[in-house]
Design a protein around this motif. Structure first.
Motif, short mmCIF file in Angstrom:
data_model
loop_
_atom_site.label_atom_id
_atom_site.label_comp_id
_atom_site.label_asym_id
_atom_site.label_seq_id
_atom_site.Cartn_x
_atom_site.Cartn_y
_atom_site.Cartn_z
N ARG A 1 42.68 28.16 38.94
CA ARG A 1 43.47 29.27 39.59
C ARG A 1 43.39 29.42 40.89
O ARG A 1 44.38 29.95 41.55
N ASN B 1 46.87 33.10 40.37
CA ASN B 1 47.02 34.27 39.86
C ASN B 1 47.64 35.33 40.78
O ASN B 1 48.44 36.03 40.09
N SER C 1 51.04 37.22 39.50
CA SER C 1 51.66 38.62 39.49
C SER C 1 52.34 39.19 40.25
O SER C 1 53.11 40.26 40.21
#
Ligand code: COA
Length: 152
Positions: free
Chosen positions: A93, A145, A149
Motif C-alpha cells: 500500500r 491508499n 481515496s
C-alpha cells in the motif's frame, strides 16, 4: 529501439550489477529480492532495472536504473509503472525510496519527500536505509491508499 520489460532471472544478475554500478547504486541485496525485480531488455542486452523489497504492506522501491544511453526515452517511467503495478498486486500500500539524484523524477510520479523518522521500522531497518544509502539521500513515499481515496 524496442524494449521488453520482464521479470528478472538469476542469469541477469551480472548485467544488473553492471547497470547499478554504472549508476552508482548498490547491487547488495538484489539476489535476495530478485523475485520482485524487473528488467528492460533490448536485443541481447539489458537497458534498465527496478525492484522492490517487500515488508508486508510497505515496500522499498530500489535499484531504479536506466543505462545512460537509453535515458530520457520513457524507459524509467515504464519500469516504474510495471513495478508499481506489481507492488499493488502483491498487497503493498505504500512504497518508499531513497534517492540522491532523481527526486524530481519521483515527485512527478506521486512520491512525496518525508523525514527519515517518518518511515516505518521495517523500512528504517533495511540495509539500504541504515547502511548503504548516504545520509544525503532523500526519503520519498507514495501512498496508494491516499491516492485511491483522492481519486488519483
Ligand atoms: C532516474 C532514471 C531511472 C530515469 O530514467 P529515464 O529512462 O531517463 O526516465 P524517463 O525517460 O522515463 O523520464 C520520465 C520523465 O522524468 C524526467 N526525468 C528523467 N530523469 C530525471 C531526473 N533525474 N530528474 C528529473 N526528471 C527526470 C524526464 O524528463 C521525463 O519527463 P517528461 O515525461 O516530462 O518528459 C535515470 O535517470 C537513472 O537511471 N538515474 C540513475 C539512477 C538513479 O538515480 N535512480 C534513482 C534512485 S533508485
Amino acid at each position: 529501439m524496442n524494449y521488453t520489460i520482464r521479470s528478472a532471472r538469476p542469469a541477469d544478475e551480472p548485467e544488473i550489477e553492471r547497470l547499478l554500478t554504472a549508476s552508482s547504486l548498490t547491487f547488495e541485496g538484489v539476489s535476495a529480492h530478485l523475485e520482485m525485480f524487473w528488467v528492460a531488455q533490448t536485443g541481447e542486452r539489458l537497458a534498465g532495472v527496478a525492484g522492490i523489497e517487500c515488508y508486508e504492506a510497505d515496500g522499498l522501491l530500489r535499484s531504479v536504473a536506466v543505462k545512460a544511453s537509453d535515458r530520457r526515452k520513457g524507459l524509467g517511467a515504464q519500469l516504474c509503472d510495471v513495478v508499481e503495478t506489481q507492488a499493488k498486486l502483491a498487497g503493498i500500500r505504500r512504497l518508499f525510496l531513497l534517492t540522491e539524484s532523481a527526486e524530481a523524477f519521483f515527485a512527478a510520479r506521486h512520491y512525496h519527500k518525508i523525514a527519515r523518522n517518518q518511515a516505518p521500522v521495517s523500512i528504517q531497518s533495511t540495509d539500504q536505509f541504515c547502511r548503504l544509502c548516504p545520509d544525503a539521500a532523500v526519503l520519498m513515499c507514495r501512498d496508494f491508499n491516499a491516492q485511491a481515496s483522492a481519486g488519483a
